[in-house]
Each structure stands twice: as structure tokens, then as C-alpha cells.
Design a protein around this motif. Structure first.
Motif, PDB file in Angstrom:
ATOM      1  N   HIS A  11     -12.911   3.366  -5.401  1.00  9.08           N
ATOM      2  CA  HIS A  11     -11.678   3.430  -6.188  1.00  9.08           C
ATOM      3  C   HIS A  11     -11.976   3.858  -7.616  1.00  9.08           C
ATOM      4  O   HIS A  11     -11.184   4.555  -8.253  1.00  9.08           O
ATOM      5  CB  HIS A  11     -10.981   2.072  -6.206  1.00  9.08           C
TER       6      HIS A  11
ATOM      7  N   LEU B 280     -10.403   6.671  -9.903  1.00 13.06           N
ATOM      8  CA  LEU B 280      -9.911   6.351 -11.248  1.00 13.06           C
ATOM      9  C   LEU B 280     -10.441   7.340 -12.282  1.00 13.06           C
ATOM     10  O   LEU B 280      -9.699   7.834 -13.136  1.00 13.06           O
ATOM     11  CB  LEU B 280     -10.354   4.929 -11.609  1.00 13.06           C
TER      12      LEU B 280
ATOM     13  N   TRP C  53     -18.196  -5.103 -10.751  1.00 10.92           N
ATOM     14  CA  TRP C  53     -17.171  -4.913 -11.778  1.00 10.92           C
ATOM     15  C   TRP C  53     -17.800  -4.568 -13.130  1.00 10.92           C
ATOM     16  O   TRP C  53     -17.336  -3.683 -13.839  1.00 10.92           O
ATOM     17  CB  TRP C  53     -16.299  -6.168 -11.916  1.00 10.92           C
TER      18      TRP C  53
ATOM     19  N   LYS D  56      -1.080   5.570 -13.779  1.00  8.63           N
ATOM     20  CA  LYS D  56      -1.828   5.741 -12.533  1.00  8.63           C
ATOM     21  C   LYS D  56      -3.072   4.878 -12.534  1.00  8.63           C
ATOM     22  O   LYS D  56      -3.381   4.204 -11.545  1.00  8.63           O
ATOM     23  CB  LYS D  56      -2.239   7.208 -12.385  1.00  8.63           C
ATOM     24  N   ALA D  57      -3.795   4.899 -13.657  1.00 13.88           N
ATOM     25  CA  ALA D  57      -5.019   4.096 -13.762  1.00 13.88           C
ATOM     26  C   ALA D  57      -4.689   2.622 -13.552  1.00 13.88           C
ATOM     27  O   ALA D  57      -5.398   1.907 -12.840  1.00 13.88           O
ATOM     28  CB  ALA D  57      -5.670   4.301 -15.124  1.00 13.88           C
TER      29      ALA D  57
ATOM     30  N   ILE E  18     -13.213  -7.958 -18.290  1.00 12.65           N
ATOM     31  CA  ILE E  18     -13.235  -6.518 -18.039  1.00 12.65           C
ATOM     32  C   ILE E  18     -12.371  -5.785 -19.062  1.00 12.65           C
ATOM     33  O   ILE E  18     -12.783  -4.773 -19.642  1.00 12.65           O
ATOM     34  CB  ILE E  18     -12.713  -6.192 -16.616  1.00 12.65           C
TER      35      ILE E  18
ATOM     36  N   LEU F 292     -12.921  -3.078 -22.865  1.00 11.63           N
ATOM     37  CA  LEU F 292     -12.367  -1.730 -22.785  1.00 11.63           C
ATOM     38  C   LEU F 292     -11.520  -1.391 -24.012  1.00 11.63           C
ATOM     39  O   LEU F 292     -11.231  -0.225 -24.276  1.00 11.63           O
ATOM     40  CB  LEU F 292     -11.534  -1.558 -21.512  1.00 11.63           C
TER      41      LEU F 292
ATOM     42  N   PHE G 166      -5.187  -1.279  -5.954  1.00  8.67           N
ATOM     43  CA  PHE G 166      -6.244  -0.861  -5.029  1.00  8.67           C
ATOM     44  C   PHE G 166      -7.531  -1.670  -5.242  1.00  8.67           C
ATOM     45  O   PHE G 166      -8.213  -2.016  -4.289  1.00  8.67           O
ATOM     46  CB  PHE G 166      -6.544   0.631  -5.195  1.00  8.67           C
ATOM     47  N   MET G 167      -7.866  -1.921  -6.501  1.00  5.44           N
ATOM     48  CA  MET G 167      -9.107  -2.659  -6.765  1.00  5.44           C
ATOM     49  C   MET G 167      -8.837  -4.162  -6.853  1.00  5.44           C
ATOM     50  O   MET G 167      -9.748  -4.933  -7.105  1.00  5.44           O
ATOM     51  CB  MET G 167      -9.766  -2.138  -8.047  1.00  5.44           C
TER      52      MET G 167
ATOM     53  N   SER H 186      -0.782   9.182 -16.835  1.00  2.00           N
ATOM     54  CA  SER H 186      -2.133   8.988 -16.300  1.00  2.00           C
ATOM     55  C   SER H 186      -2.584   7.545 -16.467  1.00  2.00           C
ATOM     56  O   SER H 186      -3.230   6.982 -15.576  1.00  2.00           O
ATOM     57  CB  SER H 186      -3.129   9.905 -16.997  1.00  2.00           C
ATOM     58  N   LEU H 187      -2.233   6.953 -17.615  1.00  2.00           N
ATOM     59  CA  LEU H 187      -2.599   5.549 -17.823  1.00  2.00           C
ATOM     60  C   LEU H 187      -1.885   4.660 -16.804  1.00  2.00           C
ATOM     61  O   LEU H 187      -2.465   3.695 -16.303  1.00  2.00           O
ATOM     62  CB  LEU H 187      -2.253   5.122 -19.253  1.00  2.00           C
TER      63      LEU H 187
ATOM     64  N   PHE I 282     -17.554   3.405 -19.614  1.00  2.00           N
ATOM     65  CA  PHE I 282     -17.930   3.808 -20.976  1.00  2.00           C
ATOM     66  C   PHE I 282     -18.753   5.097 -20.962  1.00  2.00           C
ATOM     67  O   PHE I 282     -18.640   5.910 -21.875  1.00  2.00           O
ATOM     68  CB  PHE I 282     -18.696   2.681 -21.680  1.00  2.00           C
TER      69      PHE I 282
ATOM     70  N   VAL J 229      -8.651   1.281   0.963  1.00  2.00           N
ATOM     71  CA  VAL J 229      -7.909   0.017   0.897  1.00  2.00           C
ATOM     72  C   VAL J 229      -7.714  -0.538   2.304  1.00  2.00           C
ATOM     73  O   VAL J 229      -7.898  -1.733   2.547  1.00  2.00           O
ATOM     74  CB  VAL J 229      -6.534   0.233   0.214  1.00  2.00           C
TER      75      VAL J 229
ATOM     76  N   MET K 178     -17.512  -1.198 -15.344  1.00  2.00           N
ATOM     77  CA  MET K 178     -17.070  -1.180 -16.736  1.00  2.00           C
ATOM     78  C   MET K 178     -18.033  -0.338 -17.582  1.00  2.00           C
ATOM     79  O   MET K 178     -17.619   0.480 -18.404  1.00  2.00           O
ATOM     80  CB  MET K 178     -17.000  -2.591 -17.286  1.00  2.00           C
TER      81      MET K 178
ATOM     82  N   ILE L 175      -4.137   1.938  -9.802  1.00  2.00           N
ATOM     83  CA  ILE L 175      -5.379   1.983  -9.030  1.00  2.00           C
ATOM     84  C   ILE L 175      -6.185   0.703  -9.254  1.00  2.00           C
ATOM     85  O   ILE L 175      -6.640   0.051  -8.319  1.00  2.00           O
ATOM     86  CB  ILE L 175      -6.218   3.226  -9.403  1.00  2.00           C
ATOM     87  N   VAL L 176      -6.339   0.320 -10.537  1.00  2.00           N
ATOM     88  CA  VAL L 176      -7.174  -0.844 -10.846  1.00  2.00           C
ATOM     89  C   VAL L 176      -6.505  -2.128 -10.372  1.00  2.00           C
ATOM     90  O   VAL L 176      -7.144  -3.003  -9.784  1.00  2.00           O
ATOM     91  CB  VAL L 176      -7.467  -0.903 -12.365  1.00  2.00           C
TER      92      VAL L 176
ATOM     93  N   LEU M  12      -7.712  -6.029  -9.034  1.00  2.00           N
ATOM     94  CA  LEU M  12      -8.040  -6.763 -10.260  1.00  2.00           C
ATOM     95  C   LEU M  12      -6.876  -7.674 -10.637  1.00  2.00           C
ATOM     96  O   LEU M  12      -7.083  -8.767 -11.163  1.00  2.00           O
ATOM     97  CB  LEU M  12      -8.354  -5.795 -11.413  1.00  2.00           C
TER      98      LEU M  12
ATOM     99  N   VAL N 211       0.839  -1.210   0.000  1.00  2.00           N
ATOM    100  CA  VAL N 211       0.000   0.000   0.000  1.00  2.00           C
ATOM    101  C   VAL N 211       0.870   1.255   0.000  1.00  2.00           C
ATOM    102  O   VAL N 211       0.618   2.196  -0.759  1.00  2.00           O
ATOM    103  CB  VAL N 211      -0.958  -0.004   1.217  1.00  2.00           C
TER     104      VAL N 211
ATOM    105  N   VAL O 215      -8.692  10.630 -12.244  1.00  2.00           N
ATOM    106  CA  VAL O 215      -7.406  10.644 -12.949  1.00  2.00           C
ATOM    107  C   VAL O 215      -7.610  11.180 -14.370  1.00  2.00           C
ATOM    108  O   VAL O 215      -6.838  12.007 -14.852  1.00  2.00           O
ATOM    109  CB  VAL O 215      -6.800   9.222 -12.994  1.00  2.00           C
ATOM    110  N   PHE O 216      -8.694  10.750 -15.010  1.00  2.00           N
ATOM    111  CA  PHE O 216      -8.914  11.147 -16.400  1.00  2.00           C
ATOM    112  C   PHE O 216      -9.579  12.523 -16.519  1.00  2.00           C
ATOM    113  O   PHE O 216      -9.303  13.261 -17.459  1.00  2.00           O
ATOM    114  CB  PHE O 216      -9.713  10.064 -17.137  1.00  2.00           C
TER     115      PHE O 216
ATOM    116  N   VAL P 264      -6.615   5.377  -0.411  1.00  2.00           N
ATOM    117  CA  VAL P 264      -5.736   4.572   0.449  1.00  2.00           C
ATOM    118  C   VAL P 264      -6.468   4.162   1.722  1.00  2.00           C
ATOM    119  O   VAL P 264      -6.417   2.995   2.131  1.00  2.00           O
ATOM    120  CB  VAL P 264      -4.448   5.362   0.786  1.00  2.00           C
TER     121      VAL P 264
ATOM    122  N   LEU Q  98       1.711   6.618  -6.933  1.00  2.00           N
ATOM    123  CA  LEU Q  98       0.634   7.499  -7.413  1.00  2.00           C
ATOM    124  C   LEU Q  98       0.959   8.960  -7.134  1.00  2.00           C
ATOM    125  O   LEU Q  98       0.740   9.831  -7.991  1.00  2.00           O
ATOM    126  CB  LEU Q  98      -0.689   7.132  -6.735  1.00  2.00           C
TER     127      LEU Q  98
ATOM    128  N   THR R  15       0.917   4.016  -2.946  1.00  2.00           N
ATOM    129  CA  THR R  15       0.594   5.416  -2.647  1.00  2.00           C
ATOM    130  C   THR R  15       1.717   6.333  -3.114  1.00  2.00           C
ATOM    131  O   THR R  15       1.472   7.388  -3.720  1.00  2.00           O
ATOM    132  CB  THR R  15       0.392   5.605  -1.133  1.00  2.00           C
TER     133      THR R  15
ATOM    134  N   LEU S  11     -14.706  -0.961  -4.249  1.00  2.00           N
ATOM    135  CA  LEU S  11     -14.518  -0.952  -5.705  1.00  2.00           C
ATOM    136  C   LEU S  11     -15.105   0.324  -6.294  1.00  2.00           C
ATOM    137  O   LEU S  11     -14.497   0.975  -7.137  1.00  2.00           O
ATOM    138  CB  LEU S  11     -15.206  -2.170  -6.337  1.00  2.00           C
TER     139      LEU S  11
ATOM    140  N   GLU T 224      -7.208 -11.240  -9.426  1.00  3.86           N
ATOM    141  CA  GLU T 224      -8.340 -12.093  -9.812  1.00  3.86           C
ATOM    142  C   GLU T 224      -7.892 -13.147 -10.824  1.00  3.86           C
ATOM    143  O   GLU T 224      -6.763 -13.120 -11.325  1.00  3.86           O
ATOM    144  CB  GLU T 224      -9.462 -11.234 -10.414  1.00  3.86           C
TER     145      GLU T 224
END
Lengths: 149, 302
Positions: free
Chosen positions: B286, B290, B30, A71-72, A93, A97, A79-80, A68-69, B38, B95, B34, A75-76, A82, A25, B293-294, B92, A32, A29, B283, A85
Motif C-alpha cells: 500500500h 501511496l 510502520w 487520496k493519501a 507516525i 510527518l 487500506f493500511m 492527492s492528499l 522521508f 486488501v 515512515m 489509502i493510509v 491506520l 472496500v 499518488v505523489f 484493492v 480513489l 475504491t 503495508l 489503530e
């Protein structure tokens, strides 16, 4: 270990080890925060340099987008969770995208093409919105030749 | 190791197991996220499309340069970086709340959920200040009227107007506009305050009030005055639309987190034996970070 409520799900405590979790963590942090600071620095650099709309400007903006990508991704993935999994689930997912690649390119290029067409056929639009329009006759502004950029 | 991996792989699809090893609610969260990605993506791409169709677009460093309590100091990107760090830190703490949930640590969940909510509220407060500042701000803009003349108006950043167009370099045009009858006394007094000529520097507000419009026009230093044309109108709609939609997500995230906090307090998750709801709320939270960020990238950085 079976999940207490959903017996078809096994719990995978990706963060069972407290020490390793804390380290992860803190590391994320820091990553980021550092990326954000670099982004801000580049954003201010764009302001300080006041570059014309050329390749250098595009390059700096490109670097900001890539950061930025990143960072994304952090995070995903962290933090998430993913990244922890099952691969097949991640793909359900991530693969949809991919549409964004077409989505972004198609619409940005369309906008750009619209601008070019207007500049070519609508002189009023070009003169009233360009950065340095040929303003006053008695000013020493050089008048750019119309038509192509 | 490799044989083990194959066994592991097939076992997910042989029945009796969740092939993704996820409980239903989390998987659906999730997929919702997603689809929400979009939605936000469509908004941001639409904004990009319009921006690429324009010859001129306001420089974010010029638009977002204010900081609470700093008056008119030029501090580009300072406030929005505070907002960005607030969201990162609240991510954070989320989390940490989820981690506490894994360990069935009720007190830990309550503590970290509380700080996450505080972070969310702080972000919303910052956004409220920023919107208010942009809407009520007064910026001198050279407005062309239908007859070919031009006057100067004080304009804020709204849905229907954008004061961040190109800088007017033509001093004669500024002088003519100052003397135009459509330029209000209020505008002239503000400009005389902000860009006074040597003659106007010592004058009090009352002294300026007593002058007539053409006298006031003479008190404005046209060479120093920062006067812009109107910028692209679409800027306001996209900025308020997208940051507002994001702010709405933050708001609903705060509400969700509050509900989770109350449920934790009431031992709902403790009695269930798991804190999976905290994971699902996490989720969503976060995701809000996310998206920022954009939004941060598209509106403030580039």
C-alpha cells in the motif's frame, strides 16, 4: 481475543463483518477512482487552457494537491488500517510527518528565491530561459522592461 | 461508556500488554515506511526546489502524451492514468488478501496475492514501455553551438538532455539552423517526413534520400515545424531517478509478495496459526501505491 502467537496483543478484527468490509472496500475504491478521474480532468484542463503562470493556474494546481492528499488519507487510513489503530500509535507516525510542513516550505521557497535572485542579477539566464524572450529586432515582439517582474 | 473508555485507556500501560496493541514486526514496518516516506519526500522536495528555481519547466502534458500502439497520437496523461489505475486495483486485491488472511482462508490469500503480483508486474511493464519510449523518442531540438550558430538535432529524453524546451517561434532561426552544416541528413529527412512542404508531400523516402542537405532543408515547412529548444537538464535526472526508485520499490514489493505467496502455498502461515506476514507485506504494498499518488502528482499532473 488473544493473539495466537503474541499474547500481549489482542486481535481487533476491524473487518470481522464480511458484508461491512466489502462495502468499505468498494466505497474506498470508488472514492480513489473518482478522485483520480477528477485529478486527470484538472490536469487536462491545465493543458487545454494554457494559462499563463498566474493565480488561476495556481488555484487549479492547489485543488489537485488537496485531492492527492485526500487520496493519501484514504489509502493510509482504510487500506493500511491506520485509522483502526490505537491513537497513541497513530500519533507516533503522524506527528513526525509534520516535519514535511517545514521541509516543503523551506526548500520550495529557497528554490524560488534563487530564481528571483538570478533573474535580477543574471540577465543572460533571464533572457535565455524566460517564456517570451525578446528575440529578433525585426519581429514585432514587445520588449519587456528588464528588472522587476 | 465513558468509564469503560477510561478503563480501556489505562489498561494498555499497566504492563503485560503491548501499549500499541501491535506485534513488533508490524510496528517496525510502520516505522520503516515512515522513514521511507522521508526518503521519497526528500527526493520530491529536491525536485520541487529545482523546479521553482527555473523560469521554464516542460509541460507534463507535452512530455507524457504517448500510448502503446497509438503511434504519434497526442494523448496526454492517458497512459499514466492506466498505470495509476493498475496500482489502485492491485492495492484493492492486497486488501482482500489481508482480509482472507484474517479469516485463515488459505485459498483466498493465494488467489488475491496472485492478482496483486499480476498488478505489480503489469505496472512494471508499463513503466518499462514508458521509459523506453522516452529514451528512444526523437524530437527535433534547436541546439545553439559555441560560435553563436545553431543547428537542429534529434534528441530523446535522457539524463543528459531534455528535448521539451520552449517552442521556437522564430522561423528565420529555424531556416538558418536547417541549413547549418551540423544538421545531419537523418534529421532533415525525419523533419521533411513530419512537416513536409507542399512540394515534398508526395515524395517517397527514396526520393528524399537522394537529395543533398540543402535541398532537404527546402522540403521542411518551417512555419508548421514544431521545433523546441533544449529544456532543463535536471528534468531527466529527477524523472528517471524518482520513478526509478519507485519502480524499484514496486519490484521489491513484487518479490516480497511472491515469497509470501510461496510461503502461503507451503502452509507456513497456516501452521503458525496466523497470517500476520501478509499484513506486513500488505503495508509495504500500500505504501508503494501511496508514493505513486505523489509521484503522479509531482511529475504528471502539476
Amino acid at each position: 481475543m488473544q493473539h495466537p502467537a503474541f499474547e500481549e496483543v489482542t486481535i481487533h478484527h476491524h473487518t470481522a463483518d464480511d458484508k461491512a468490509f466489502r462495502k468499505k472496500v468498494i466505497r474506498t475504491t470508488l472514492i480513489l477512482s473518482v478522485i483520480t478521474v477528477i485529478e486527470l480532468g484538472l490536469g487536462l484542463l491545465l493543458y487545454a487552457l494554457q494559462l499563463p503562470d498566474d493565480l488561476r493556474r495556481l488555484l487549479i494546481k492547489g485543488v489537485i494537491i488537496i485531492l492527492s492528499l485526500a487520496k493519501a488519507f484514504y489509502i493510509v487510513s482504510i487500506f493500511m488500517h491506520l485509522g483502526d489503530e490505537i491513537r497513541n500509535m497513530i500519533m507516533t507516525i503522524v506527528v513526525p510527518l509534520m516535519l514535511f510542513i517545514w521541509f516543503i516550505l523551506a526548500f520550495i521557497l529557497d528554490g524560488n528565491s534563487y530564481k528571483n535572485l538570478r533573474n535580477k542579477f543574471d540577465q543572460h539566464f533571464k533572457e535565455s530561459t524566460s517564456e517570451h524572450p525578446p528575440v529578433d529586432k525585426n519581429k514585432t515582439h514587445e520588449i519587456k522592461p528588464g528588472g522587476k517582474e | 461508556m465513558s468509564t469503560q473508555a477510561t478503563v480501556h485507556q489505562t489498561k494498555w500501560w499497566s504492563g503485560g500488554k503491548s501499549p500499541f496493541n501491535l506485534e513488533y514486526g508490524k510496528l517496525m514496518m510502520w516505522y520503516f515506511l515512515m522513514s521511507d516516506a522521508f526518503t521519497f519526500g526528500a527526493f520530491l522536495i529536491s525536485y520541487g526546489s529545482i523546479r521553482f528555481s527555473q523560469n521554464f519547466w516542460p509541460d507534463p502534458n507535452v512530455v507524457f502524451n504517448a500510448f502503446p500502439g497509438m503511434g504519434h497520437a497526442n494523448l496526454p496523461l492517458a497512459f499514466v492514468s492506466v498505470m495509476t489505475f493498475i496500482l489502485i486495483i492491485s492495492s484493492v486485491t492486497m486488501v482482500l488478501a489481508v482480509h482472507a488472511g484474517h479469516k485463515q482462508d488459505k485459498a483466498g490469500v493465494i488467489k488475491w496475492m496472485f492478482w496483486t503480483i499480476v498488478g505489480g508486474l503489469a505496472f512494471l511493464g508499463c513503466q518499462a514501455w514508458e521509459w523506453h519510449h522516452l529514451i528512444t523518442g526523437e524530437h527535433a531540438v534547436l541546439v545553439k553551438d559555441a560560435t553563436g550558430g545553431a543547428y537542429i538535432d534529434m534528441v530523446g529524453q535522457t539524463m543528459g538532455g531534455n528535448p521539451w524546451g520552449k517552442l521556437v517561434h522564430d522561423n528565420t532561426a529555424v531556416l538558418n539552423a536547417l541549413n547549418d552544416t551540423a544538421t545531419s541528413k537523418h534529421t532533415l529527412i525525419s523533419l521533411a517526413h513530419e512537416f513536409p512542404t507542399d512540394q515534398a508531400k508526395g515524395l517517397s523516402h527514396e526520393a528524399l534520400e537522394k537529395m543533398n542537405n540543402s535541398q532537404l532543408a527546402g522540403m521542411v515547412d518551417t512555419a508548421r515545424a514544431h521545433i523546441r529548444e533544449k529544456g532543463p537538464i535536471a528534468f531527466g535526472g529527477y524523472f528517471y531517478g524518482i520513478t526509478g526508485f519507485h519502480g524499484f520499490h514496486v519490484f521489491s514489493g513484487v518479490i516480497i509478495n511472491l515469497v509470501m505467496l510461496i510461503m502461503t502455498q507451503k502452509n507456513v502461515f497456516h501452521n503458525k496459526g496466523h497470517y500476520l506476514m501478509i499484513e506486513k507485506a500488505g503495508l509495504y504494498w500500500h505504501f508503494v501505491d501511496l508514493v505513486w499518488v505523489f509521484v503522479f502528482l509531482c511529475f504528471y499532473l502539476i
